[in-house]
Design an enzyme around this catalytic site. Structure first.
Site, PDB file in Angstrom:
ATOM      1  N   LYS A 214     -13.636   6.765   1.272  1.00 31.82           N
ATOM      2  CA  LYS A 214     -12.171   6.907   1.067  1.00 31.82           C
ATOM      3  C   LYS A 214     -11.571   6.470  -0.279  1.00 31.82           C
ATOM      4  CE  LYS A 214      -7.439   7.396   1.568  1.00 31.82           C
ATOM      5  NZ  LYS A 214      -6.912   8.581   1.614  1.00 31.82           N
ATOM      6  N   CYS A 268      -1.257   5.213  -2.453  1.00 27.80           N
ATOM      7  CA  CYS A 268      -2.975   5.356  -2.409  1.00 27.80           C
ATOM      8  C   CYS A 268      -3.557   5.156  -3.753  1.00 27.80           C
ATOM      9  CB  CYS A 268      -3.170   6.720  -1.790  1.00 27.80           C
ATOM     10  SG  CYS A 268      -2.697   6.776  -0.054  1.00 27.80           S
TER      11      CYS A 268
HETATM   12  N1  LIG Z   1       0.668   8.164   4.019  1.00 27.67           N
HETATM   13  C1  LIG Z   1      -0.087   8.686   3.485  1.00 27.67           C
HETATM   14  O1  LIG Z   1      -0.050   9.769   3.018  1.00 27.67           O
HETATM   15  C2  LIG Z   1      -1.663   8.057   3.732  1.00 27.67           C
HETATM   16  C3  LIG Z   1      -2.651   9.003   3.271  1.00 27.67           C
HETATM   17  C4  LIG Z   1      -4.038   8.547   3.504  1.00 27.67           C
HETATM   18  C5  LIG Z   1      -4.146   7.120   4.210  1.00 27.67           C
HETATM   19  N2  LIG Z   1      -3.153   6.429   4.405  1.00 27.67           N
HETATM   20  C6  LIG Z   1      -3.440   5.116   4.840  1.00 27.67           C
HETATM   21  O2  LIG Z   1      -3.177   4.907   6.107  1.00 27.67           O
HETATM   22  C7  LIG Z   1      -2.579   3.709   6.597  1.00 27.67           C
HETATM   23  C8  LIG Z   1      -1.088   3.758   7.086  1.00 27.67           C
HETATM   24  O3  LIG Z   1      -0.172   4.313   6.216  1.00 27.67           O
HETATM   25  P1  LIG Z   1       1.267   4.776   6.544  1.00 27.67           P
HETATM   26  O4  LIG Z   1       1.362   5.496   5.242  1.00 27.67           O
HETATM   27  O5  LIG Z   1       1.094   5.516   7.679  1.00 27.67           O
HETATM   28  O6  LIG Z   1       1.971   3.588   6.457  1.00 27.67           O
HETATM   29  P2  LIG Z   1       3.616   3.143   6.965  1.00 27.67           P
HETATM   30  O7  LIG Z   1       3.962   2.046   6.240  1.00 27.67           O
HETATM   31  O8  LIG Z   1       4.168   4.673   6.957  1.00 27.67           O
HETATM   32  O9  LIG Z   1       3.378   2.836   8.691  1.00 27.67           O
HETATM   33  C9  LIG Z   1       2.584   1.792   8.983  1.00 27.67           C
HETATM   34  C10 LIG Z   1       3.537   1.579  10.428  1.00 27.67           C
HETATM   35  O10 LIG Z   1       2.761   0.206  11.009  1.00 27.67           O
HETATM   36  C11 LIG Z   1       3.420  -0.501  11.497  1.00 27.67           C
HETATM   37  N3  LIG Z   1       2.795  -1.706  11.648  1.00 27.67           N
HETATM   38  C12 LIG Z   1       2.531  -2.825  10.663  1.00 27.67           C
HETATM   39  N4  LIG Z   1       1.896  -3.557  11.481  1.00 27.67           N
HETATM   40  C13 LIG Z   1       1.891  -3.412  12.656  1.00 27.67           C
HETATM   41  C14 LIG Z   1       1.346  -3.964  13.961  1.00 27.67           C
HETATM   42  N5  LIG Z   1       0.683  -5.101  13.712  1.00 27.67           N
HETATM   43  N6  LIG Z   1       1.356  -3.398  15.237  1.00 27.67           N
HETATM   44  C15 LIG Z   1       2.272  -2.126  15.082  1.00 27.67           C
HETATM   45  N7  LIG Z   1       2.757  -1.644  13.953  1.00 27.67           N
HETATM   46  C16 LIG Z   1       2.438  -2.243  12.908  1.00 27.67           C
HETATM   47  C17 LIG Z   1       4.894  -0.580  10.571  1.00 27.67           C
HETATM   48  O11 LIG Z   1       5.814  -1.027  11.181  1.00 27.67           O
HETATM   49  C18 LIG Z   1       4.992   0.776  10.142  1.00 27.67           C
HETATM   50  O12 LIG Z   1       5.861   1.586  11.049  1.00 27.67           O
HETATM   51  C19 LIG Z   1      -2.602   2.863   5.060  1.00 27.67           C
HETATM   52  O13 LIG Z   1      -3.821   2.224   4.985  1.00 27.67           O
HETATM   53  C20 LIG Z   1      -2.481   3.987   4.145  1.00 27.67           C
HETATM   54  O14 LIG Z   1      -3.243   3.627   2.873  1.00 27.67           O
HETATM   55  C21 LIG Z   1      -1.827   6.770   4.333  1.00 27.67           C
END
Ligand SMILES: NC(=O)c1ccc[n+]([C@@H]2O[C@H](COP(=O)([O-])OP(=O)(O)OC[C@H]3O[C@@H](n4cnc5c(N)ncnc54)[C@H](O)[C@@H]3O)[C@@H](O)[C@H]2O)c1
Length: 414
Positions: A214, A268
């Site tokens: 990744k 990202c």
């Molecule tokens: N958004 C994208 O397009 C994308 C694409 C590929 C990978 N990712 C990866 O996926 C992961 C998540 O990204 P995202 O965009 O969904 O983030 P986001 O910020 O949209 O969502 C994360 C959620 O996790 C919650 N959270 C934080 N700590 C927590 C805990 N201890 N218990 C429960 N909930 C908790 C937050 O309140 C939030 O709602 C990251 O590592 C990101 O790099 C994201």
């Protein structure tokens, strides 16, 4: 044979899934799995998020997600909570940003792991979906062990997410997935789970390779954009049109140069390469340089604009009105995370006068909100009487504009 396969699939569907983190990745995943028949408990620490989801509504913008969530909640297959509960499969999808100084921040992953520790039972599968520095999946296991969990009969794997915002519901199903466990058995278990809802190929490896895959994908993009950005700076020096140059060079059958821009943004590509650099400062030379080139490009753009403003001032003895076209981190979205265009707009707004900004993907009513509250957000029409027009993001709305003498850093007028 066919009925055995169906039986196995039905057995899997009886399983309970707990998804930790209900953001852009966790909520679509939870809603998709619930629509596929799994009993899903979604967990988020933000109470308003949990309340919104339990009403069958969504707190983020993503096409079709509302339909999936509504269907899942109405059928009773998806419920949201602020605390985890017992399940067969746990999916961790919490943020992985960096701390000051580009130090990877895996605190959310560790907190989420600690939160599920008391609900882990023999035979459980734990999947880390968050983009993570190499070694994090093993750290999840160690964290559980430190919390007193016997992990000898637990399966732990990493399965990075690579969906494109705006197409998440489709790509969750259609993309190929990489699955890497801390043991071969964990890899198998996790791969079998993804095969129940992914149409793309599920590729098996180990945890560290999956983590690095990744980071590699995003670093590849960053390095290639850096090449285009460096070319744009060189071409400016040599008095060459970079857009024409790239078009010509790309006619070589094995050359495919990307387009330069005002820098690299988003949560990202502008973040993940640092996870590699932090772990191997002296050896990740190209990856580090690419990050530096892309960051430098943003500063270079600021200097270019300031020079044009100074020239205008000297020539006309008055300060120009400057229109900044585009604030999002890439075309045709409203996402401002790590956006170089937003950074440029803020810096110019702090250092100069008469700056107006145009962002067709953000309603003018939201201008008082959050990180754009100090900027003067105007419509395209109201920006066109500006003395200097600067294009930073190639939004489709800008492509129809016919402007002489605009500064185009994103190729939108090409
Ligand atoms: N958004 C994208 O397009 C994308 C694409 C590929 C990978 N990712 C990866 O996926 C992961 C998540 O990204 P995202 O965009 O969904 O983030 P986001 O910020 O949209 O969502 C994360 C959620 O996790 C919650 N959270 C934080 N700590 C927590 C805990 N201890 N218990 C429960 N909930 C908790 C937050 O309140 C939030 O709602 C990251 O590592 C990101 O790099 C994201």
């Amino acid at each position: 044979m066919e009925s055995l396969k169906l039986k196995q699939e039905n057995m899997l569907l009886n399983k309970r899934i707990c998804v930790i983190g209900l953001g852009y990745i966790g909520l679509p995943t939870a809603a998709l799995l619930a629509n596929r028949g799994y009993s899903v408990c979604g967990v988020d620490i933000v109470e308003s998020t949990v309340d919104t989801i339990n009403q069958g509504k969504i707190h983020i913008v993503e096409p079709d997600l509302d339909t999936f969530v509504k269907g899942a909640v109405n059928s009773g297959k998806l419920k949201a909570k602020t605390n985890p509960e017992y399940a067969d499969i746990f999916i961790i999808a919490v943020p992985t940003p960096f701390h000051e100084g580009f130090v990877p921040n895996i605190d959310y992953v560790i907190e989420a792991t600690k939160a599920i520790a008391s609900y882990i039972q023999d035979g459980n599968l734990i999947i880390l979906e968050s983009t993570s520095p190499v070694g994090t999946t093993n750290l999840v296991e160690k964290t559980l062990q430190d919390m007193g969990v016997d992990t000898s009969n637990i399966y732990i794997a990493h399965c990075p997410e690579r969906v494109l915002p705006g197409q998440i519901m489709r790509e969750l199903v259609e993309n190929d997935r990489i699955v890497g466990g801390t043991t071969p058995n964990a890899t198998k278990k996790a791969a079998n789970f993804y095969k129940t809802f992914v149409k793309g190929e599920v590729l098996e490896t180990d945890a560290k390779t999956a983590e690095m895959a990744k980071l590699t994908e995003n670093s590849f993009r960053d390095v290639n954009i850096a090449f285009a950005n460096e070319l744009s700076i060189l071409c400016d020096k040599f008095g060459i049109d970079v857009w024409e140059l790239i078009k010509l060079a790309n006619r070589h059958p094995r050359v495919n140069i990307l387009q330069p821009g005002a820098g690299v943004g988003g949560h990202c590509i502008a973040v993940d390469p640092w996870f590699i650099v932090y772990a191997a400062k002296d050896d990740a030379k190209i990856i580090k340089s690419a990050r530096e080139v892309n960051t430098y490009k943003t500063e270079w753009v600021i200097e270019k604009i300031k020079n044009v403003v100074n020239e205008f001032q000297l020539k006309n003895s008055t300060k120009p009105k400057v229109a900044i076209m585009g604030l999002a981190f890439k075309p045709d979205i409203d996402d401002l995370r790590e956006s170089p265009a937003l950074y440029i707009a803020k810096r110019l707004n702090d250092e100069l006068e008469n700056i107006v900004c145009v962002e067709p993907n953000i309603s003018l009513d939201t201008k008082l909100k959050g990180n754009i509250k100090d900027l003067s957000l105007v419509s395209i029409e109201d920006s066109l009487n500006s003395d200097i027009v600067v294009f930073l993001v190639a939004h489709k709305e800008f492509k129809e504009l016919k402007l002489d003498n605009a500064l185009d850093f994103c190729g939108v007028l090409q």
